[in-house]
Design an enzyme around this catalytic site. Structure first.
Site, mmCIF file in Angstrom:
data_model
loop_
_atom_site.group_PDB
_atom_site.id
_atom_site.type_symbol
_atom_site.label_atom_id
_atom_site.label_comp_id
_atom_site.label_asym_id
_atom_site.label_seq_id
_atom_site.Cartn_x
_atom_site.Cartn_y
_atom_site.Cartn_z
ATOM 1 C CD GLU A 128 0.066 -2.236 14.602
ATOM 2 O OE1 GLU A 128 1.024 -2.919 14.202
ATOM 3 O OE2 GLU A 128 -0.848 -1.870 13.861
ATOM 4 C CG HIS B 162 0.049 -5.226 11.515
ATOM 5 N ND1 HIS B 162 0.601 -3.978 11.735
ATOM 6 C CD2 HIS B 162 0.074 -5.398 10.184
ATOM 7 C CE1 HIS B 162 0.943 -3.443 10.562
ATOM 8 N NE2 HIS B 162 0.630 -4.303 9.608
ATOM 9 N NE ARG C 253 1.400 0.917 8.268
ATOM 10 C CZ ARG C 253 1.424 -0.341 7.795
ATOM 11 N NH1 ARG C 253 0.370 -1.111 7.888
ATOM 12 N NH2 ARG C 253 2.519 -0.823 7.234
ATOM 13 C CG ASP D 73 -4.721 -6.714 10.502
ATOM 14 O OD1 ASP D 73 -4.575 -7.624 11.356
ATOM 15 O OD2 ASP D 73 -3.921 -6.520 9.570
HETATM 16 P P1 NAD Z 1 -1.179 1.871 -2.570
HETATM 17 O O1 NAD Z 1 -0.117 2.891 -2.541
HETATM 18 O O2 NAD Z 1 -1.242 0.947 -3.728
HETATM 19 O O3 NAD Z 1 -2.610 2.554 -2.405
HETATM 20 C C1 NAD Z 1 -2.869 3.608 -1.539
HETATM 21 C C2 NAD Z 1 -3.930 4.463 -2.207
HETATM 22 O O4 NAD Z 1 -4.400 5.425 -1.274
HETATM 23 C C3 NAD Z 1 -3.425 5.234 -3.421
HETATM 24 O O5 NAD Z 1 -4.160 4.904 -4.573
HETATM 25 C C4 NAD Z 1 -3.624 6.687 -3.014
HETATM 26 O O6 NAD Z 1 -3.978 7.508 -4.123
HETATM 27 C C5 NAD Z 1 -4.728 6.576 -2.005
HETATM 28 N N1 NAD Z 1 -4.821 7.725 -1.122
HETATM 29 C C6 NAD Z 1 -3.824 8.450 -0.566
HETATM 30 N N2 NAD Z 1 -4.335 9.437 0.190
HETATM 31 C C7 NAD Z 1 -5.683 9.336 0.113
HETATM 32 C C8 NAD Z 1 -6.760 10.063 0.675
HETATM 33 N N3 NAD Z 1 -6.540 11.115 1.480
HETATM 34 N N4 NAD Z 1 -8.014 9.679 0.398
HETATM 35 C C9 NAD Z 1 -8.251 8.620 -0.417
HETATM 36 N N5 NAD Z 1 -7.275 7.896 -0.992
HETATM 37 C C10 NAD Z 1 -5.996 8.248 -0.726
HETATM 38 O O7 NAD Z 1 -0.992 1.044 -1.199
HETATM 39 P P2 NAD Z 1 -1.538 -0.422 -0.869
HETATM 40 O O8 NAD Z 1 -0.478 -1.418 -1.186
HETATM 41 O O9 NAD Z 1 -2.867 -0.572 -1.435
HETATM 42 O O10 NAD Z 1 -1.605 -0.308 0.735
HETATM 43 C C11 NAD Z 1 -2.646 0.403 1.353
HETATM 44 C C12 NAD Z 1 -2.446 0.443 2.866
HETATM 45 O O11 NAD Z 1 -2.445 -0.862 3.413
HETATM 46 C C13 NAD Z 1 -1.136 1.064 3.311
HETATM 47 O O12 NAD Z 1 -1.377 1.867 4.458
HETATM 48 C C14 NAD Z 1 -0.305 -0.131 3.738
HETATM 49 O O13 NAD Z 1 0.667 0.219 4.676
HETATM 50 C C15 NAD Z 1 -1.368 -1.001 4.333
HETATM 51 N N6 NAD Z 1 -1.027 -2.418 4.410
HETATM 52 C C16 NAD Z 1 -1.424 -3.098 5.532
HETATM 53 C C17 NAD Z 1 -1.152 -4.438 5.639
HETATM 54 C C18 NAD Z 1 -1.541 -5.198 6.869
HETATM 55 O O14 NAD Z 1 -0.859 -6.134 7.241
HETATM 56 N N7 NAD Z 1 -2.645 -4.875 7.503
HETATM 57 C C19 NAD Z 1 -0.490 -5.101 4.598
HETATM 58 C C20 NAD Z 1 -0.134 -4.403 3.461
HETATM 59 C C21 NAD Z 1 -0.415 -3.043 3.376
HETATM 60 C C1 MLT Z 2 2.774 -3.715 5.233
HETATM 61 O O1 MLT Z 2 2.764 -2.495 5.264
HETATM 62 O O2 MLT Z 2 3.299 -4.355 4.313
HETATM 63 C C2 MLT Z 2 2.090 -4.450 6.322
HETATM 64 O O3 MLT Z 2 1.927 -3.703 7.433
HETATM 65 C C3 MLT Z 2 2.524 -5.851 6.520
HETATM 66 C C4 MLT Z 2 3.630 -6.114 7.480
HETATM 67 O O4 MLT Z 2 4.733 -5.626 7.335
HETATM 68 O O5 MLT Z 2 3.431 -6.902 8.398
#
Ligand code: NAD
Ligand code: MLT
Length: 543
Positions: free
Chosen positions: A261, A279, A232, A256
């Site tokens: 955005e 993204h 994020r 990304d």
């Molecule tokens: P998840 O909930 O499985 O994992 C997040 C992890 O972060 C957890 O294990 C949590 O304990 C840890 N965490 C929270 N606060 C923390 C801190 N201060 N220090 C260290 N660790 C900490 O989530 P996920 O499915 O792995 O997603 C992770 C991130 O990726 C989210 O922000 C999500 O929105 C983002 N994401 C981005 C995209 C994209 O298109 N770029 C796609 C999917 C998810």
């Molecule tokens: C997500 O949080 O799942 C990602 O940002 C992916 C998206 O919605 O495009």
């Protein structure tokens, strides 16, 4: 037929799944915020991706909206506090895009280490420059992973496959579990900051993680280290990163996601050492299909079968569990309604629920929420349900607690609710006979057996001969039919304090109540209005 608004792109498979479930669809992308607010007025649910932001202003007073489904992981584009306050369940599809996002992170890692993007751009401009783009090998280098949840772990696994050493930090991952995956975990971010060649973040964006990788931490990273953010925008401070790259301390970055955005005129995006994608982490056919199908399934499950899956502001509940819980949610709400109406004297300070016997084996948090909804629903102008009731109570300074005991007392299942008010305590307890017959079995110090539905005439009195006849005559004169009568005596002997609960078929007039009150042995009369037996719970589909 429940209506679902869809304001971001959702795959055709997801749309078909919604249609075949029997939901009415309103598919409109590119709406401005005020148009989203208008469209929400006629929607029972909404599915969004990251393109729609649901603010407090848009969610306020949306009395029809029951559920928000985020097709994807991050719910930071939804004002969760506002949704909860309005009683709207928020759900996401957490796992559908994990693999695609981990693969994108690895693609960024490889492209960054080998200058793929600038080398390709240079060739497209007609050059053959083999000197400017010398890269760095990944094998043998250290990758720091901050946040070892679904995506972080998946990235770590792939990086180990590339022969990298992975060191990670996550407050919720034990060293043993990490070691099983070949990851060395440290106790905090600072312990890994000076040890890595590449650092990638995979946490949610929260108050704690905003600016987690900032100027001070970047300064402590190895010279020439590189940073990746596919989680994020804002977890890595964009301004600090641009400065650290310009100074030459950080060699490059791959981003990304951005604070804003699209990012507009952003100095970081323009730096040649920075690789950017708009993204795209979850933008694969496979991930989009998976999240769209999952979003369609969870919204249909909720709107058609009361199923709660992947809710971020409510406990999960399958359709079967919900059916099993219905009578308990109902009795919880009725006890709340009863005590709220009995409390004439003062502000409620706290409430405590005791669950005994079979009740203690149920999802008591949800029954407590249902009790809180009943307690508040007659008093508050706003829409109260099991999602927001405890929050609304907390905002009013009412502390709600619960305890459970597997011990069976007089009843195989029992819920006792006590509220503490400025004027003292009020207690009521209920049980369920069979699967659905709800009974009031205690009122203050009195044990009894009354129906917990319809109009309840409750009168306190001294237990003397002739009183029941007198009340029956008064009600008969006023054409009020008694459906059931229950008597509770404090010490179970004549002459003492007692309470009677009469279940009435129709509401007695003020004159009838005044006549009951006029009897010298009657010390208190109240009329409590509860839903009729079998009436639906107002916030459940089909009750
Ligand atoms: P998840 O909930 O499985 O994992 C997040 C992890 O972060 C957890 O294990 C949590 O304990 C840890 N965490 C929270 N606060 C923390 C801190 N201060 N220090 C260290 N660790 C900490 O989530 P996920 O499915 O792995 O997603 C992770 C991130 O990726 C989210 O922000 C999500 O929105 C983002 N994401 C981005 C995209 C994209 O298109 N770029 C796609 C999917 C998810
Ligand atoms: C997500 O949080 O799942 C990602 O940002 C992916 C998206 O919605 O495009």
């Amino acid at each position: 037929m429940p209506r679902v608004l869809i304001t971001d792109n959702l795959s055709a498979a997801g749309l078909n799944c919604l249609k075949s479930a029997g939901l009415e669809l309103d598919v409109r992308s590119g709406l401005k915020p005020l148009e989203v607010r208008e469209a929400l007025k006629t929607a029972d649910g909404i599915i969004i991706r990251s393109g729609t932001t649901l603010t407090e202003e848009l969610l306020k007073d949306q009395s029809r909206l029951k559920v928000i489904v985020r097709a994807g992981v991050g719910v930071d584009n939804i004002d969760l506090a506002a949704a909860t306050r309005e009683g709207i369940v928020v759900m996401n599809t957490p796992a559908g895009n994990t693999t695609s996002t981990a693969e994108h992170t690895i693609a960024m890692l490889l492209a960054l280490s080998r200058n793929i993007a600038p080398a390709a751009a240079s060739m497209k401009s007609g050059k053959w420059d083999r000197k400017s783009f010398t890269g760095t090998q990944l094998a043998g280098k250290t990758l720091a992973v901050v946040g070892l949840g679904r995506i972080g772990l998946s990235v770590a696994k792939r990086a180990i496959g590339l022969e990298m050493k992975v060191v990670g930090y996550d407050p919720f991952l034990s060293a043993e579990k990490a070691a099983e995956q070949g990851i060395e975990v440290v106790r905090n971010v600072d312990d890994l900051i000076g040890r890595c060649d590449f650092l990638t973040v995979h946490t949610p964006l929260t108050d704690e993680t905003r600016g987690l990788i900032n100027a001070e931490r970047m300064a402590r990273m190895r010279k020439g280290a590189r940073i990746i953010n596919c989680a994020r925008g804002g977890i890595v401070d964009e301004g600090d990163l641009a400065t650290a790259i310009e100074s030459g301390h950080i060699a490059g970055a791959a981003m990304d996601v951005f604070i804003q955005e699209p990012p507009g005129d952003n100095r970081l995006v323009k730096l040649p050492q920075v690789l950017t994608t708009p993204h795209l982490g979850a933008s694969t056919d496979e991930a989009q299909e998976l999240v769209a199908l999952e979003a369609a399934e969870i919204i249909s499950g909720f709107l058609l079968r009361n199923e709660v899956r992947h809710a971020v502001n409510m406990a999960p509940l399958s359709a079967a569990e919900m059916a099993d819980m219905k009578a308990y949610l109902d009795i919880g709400r009725r006890l709340g309604l009863l005590l709220a109406q009995q409390n004439k004297a003062g502000g409620v300070r706290s409430a405590h629920l005791l669950y005994r016997g079979e009740a203690a084996t149920k999802n008591t948090r949800l029954i407590t929420s249902s009790f809180a909804a009943g307690l508040l629903e007659t008093a508050l102008a706003e829409h109260v349900n099991i999602v927001n009731a405890e929050l609304l109570a907390k905002e009013r300074g009412i502390r709600i607690t619960e305890s459970s005991s597997s011990e069976v007392g007089d009843f195989s299942t029992m819920i006792r609710a006590t509220i503490e008010t400025d004027a003292g305590e009020l207690t009521a307890a209920g049980t369920i006979f069979g699967k659905q017959f709800l009974r009031l079995v205690r009122l203050g110090p009195f044990g009894l057996d009354a129906y917990l539905d319809g109009h309840l005439l409750i009168y306190r009195h001294r237990d003397v001969p002739g009183l029941i006849g007198f009340i029956g005559t008064v009600l008969g004169k006023h054409r009020v039919n008694i459906a059931h009568m229950a008597l509770g005596r404090e010490h179970n002997e004549p002459g003492g304090d007692a309470v009677a609960v009469l279940n009435l078929d129709n509401e007695p007039s003020a004159e009838a109540l005044a006549e009951v009150r006029s009897h010298p042995e009657v010390t208190g009369v109240e009329l409590v209005k509860l839903p009729r037996a079998g009436d639906p719970l107002p916030w459940l589909v089909g009750g």
